[in-house]
Design a protein around this motif. Structure first.
Motif, short mmCIF file in Angstrom:
data_model
loop_
_atom_site.label_atom_id
_atom_site.label_comp_id
_atom_site.label_asym_id
_atom_site.label_seq_id
_atom_site.Cartn_x
_atom_site.Cartn_y
_atom_site.Cartn_z
N ALA A 24 -90.37 95.68 -32.25
CA ALA A 24 -89.37 95.51 -31.19
C ALA A 24 -88.41 94.37 -31.53
O ALA A 24 -87.21 94.46 -31.25
CB ALA A 24 -90.06 95.27 -29.85
N ARG A 25 -88.92 93.31 -32.13
CA ARG A 25 -88.04 92.18 -32.52
C ARG A 25 -87.03 92.61 -33.57
O ARG A 25 -85.98 91.99 -33.71
CB ARG A 25 -88.87 91.02 -33.05
N MET A 26 -87.35 93.65 -34.34
CA MET A 26 -86.42 94.15 -35.36
C MET A 26 -85.44 95.16 -34.75
O MET A 26 -84.75 95.87 -35.47
CB MET A 26 -87.20 94.80 -36.50
N ASP A 27 -85.40 95.21 -33.42
CA ASP A 27 -84.52 96.13 -32.69
C ASP A 27 -84.80 97.59 -32.98
O ASP A 27 -83.90 98.43 -32.94
CB ASP A 27 -83.04 95.82 -32.96
N LEU A 28 -86.05 97.91 -33.30
CA LEU A 28 -86.46 99.30 -33.43
C LEU A 28 -86.96 99.77 -32.07
O LEU A 28 -87.67 99.05 -31.38
CB LEU A 28 -87.58 99.44 -34.47
N ARG A 29 -86.55 100.96 -31.68
CA ARG A 29 -87.03 101.53 -30.41
C ARG A 29 -88.50 101.86 -30.59
O ARG A 29 -88.85 102.76 -31.33
CB ARG A 29 -86.22 102.78 -30.08
N THR A 30 -89.36 101.10 -29.91
CA THR A 30 -90.80 101.13 -30.17
C THR A 30 -91.57 101.45 -28.91
O THR A 30 -91.29 100.91 -27.85
CB THR A 30 -91.26 99.77 -30.73
N VAL A 31 -92.56 102.33 -29.06
CA VAL A 31 -93.48 102.62 -27.94
C VAL A 31 -94.90 102.45 -28.45
O VAL A 31 -95.22 102.80 -29.58
CB VAL A 31 -93.27 104.03 -27.35
N MET A 66 -100.13 88.57 -24.59
CA MET A 66 -99.64 89.35 -25.72
C MET A 66 -98.75 90.50 -25.25
O MET A 66 -97.70 90.77 -25.83
CB MET A 66 -100.81 89.88 -26.55
N GLY A 67 -99.16 91.18 -24.19
CA GLY A 67 -98.36 92.28 -23.65
C GLY A 67 -97.02 91.81 -23.12
O GLY A 67 -95.98 92.41 -23.39
N ASP A 68 -97.04 90.71 -22.36
CA ASP A 68 -95.79 90.16 -21.82
C ASP A 68 -94.83 89.74 -22.94
O ASP A 68 -93.63 89.97 -22.87
CB ASP A 68 -96.07 88.96 -20.92
N HIS A 69 -95.38 89.11 -23.98
CA HIS A 69 -94.56 88.66 -25.10
C HIS A 69 -93.90 89.84 -25.81
O HIS A 69 -92.70 89.82 -26.11
CB HIS A 69 -95.43 87.87 -26.07
N ALA A 70 -94.66 90.90 -26.05
CA ALA A 70 -94.11 92.09 -26.72
C ALA A 70 -93.07 92.78 -25.84
O ALA A 70 -92.02 93.22 -26.34
CB ALA A 70 -95.24 93.04 -27.09
N ARG A 71 -93.34 92.89 -24.54
CA ARG A 71 -92.37 93.54 -23.63
C ARG A 71 -91.08 92.74 -23.53
O ARG A 71 -90.01 93.31 -23.33
CB ARG A 71 -93.00 93.74 -22.26
N LYS A 72 -91.17 91.43 -23.69
CA LYS A 72 -89.97 90.58 -23.66
C LYS A 72 -88.95 91.02 -24.71
O LYS A 72 -87.76 90.90 -24.51
CB LYS A 72 -90.40 89.12 -23.89
N PHE A 73 -89.45 91.56 -25.82
CA PHE A 73 -88.56 92.02 -26.89
C PHE A 73 -88.25 93.51 -26.81
O PHE A 73 -87.62 94.06 -27.70
CB PHE A 73 -89.16 91.67 -28.26
N GLY A 74 -88.73 94.18 -25.76
CA GLY A 74 -88.36 95.57 -25.56
C GLY A 74 -89.42 96.60 -25.87
O GLY A 74 -89.12 97.80 -25.90
#
Length: 105
Positions: A24-31, A66-74
């Protein structure tokens, strides 16, 4: 309507959450797809005292952080039941798969 993602991560434990964060930090649309809440075995662990940079933390609290941190980046997440391989293969035709060794199946 189908959603399109650059990266699909299966498994919402610490490794999946870390992979999701970096993608997500690399601006890849990630699920991130898991059959339960994010955190994996962290949710079954009371106290964690060997996580780098953290003296001690409850497993549930680390999973939330960890979940909140990852969601912060999309990072998007989805709770789904597993499907059979044949269904997933026909639905996801056109995708490229590689083994952990980098070889194509």
């Amino acid at each position: 309507m189908r959603e399109h993602f650059d990266v699909v991560i299966v498994g919402g434990g610490p490794a999946g959450l870390a992979a999701g964060l970096y993608a997500a930090r690399m601006d890849l649309r990630t699920v991130l797809v898991d059959r339960g809440p994010l955190g994996g075995q962290l949710l079954n662990t009371e106290l964690i005292e060997d996580y780098p940079g953290i003296d001690s933390i409850l497993g549930h609290d680390l999973a939330v952080k960890m979940g909140d941190h990852a969601r912060k980046f999309g990072l998007a997440s989805s709770s789904r039941s597993p499907r059979s391989t044949s269904t997933a293969t026909s639905e996801w035709s056109g995708w490229s798969r590689a083994t952990s060794c980098g070889r194509r199946p």
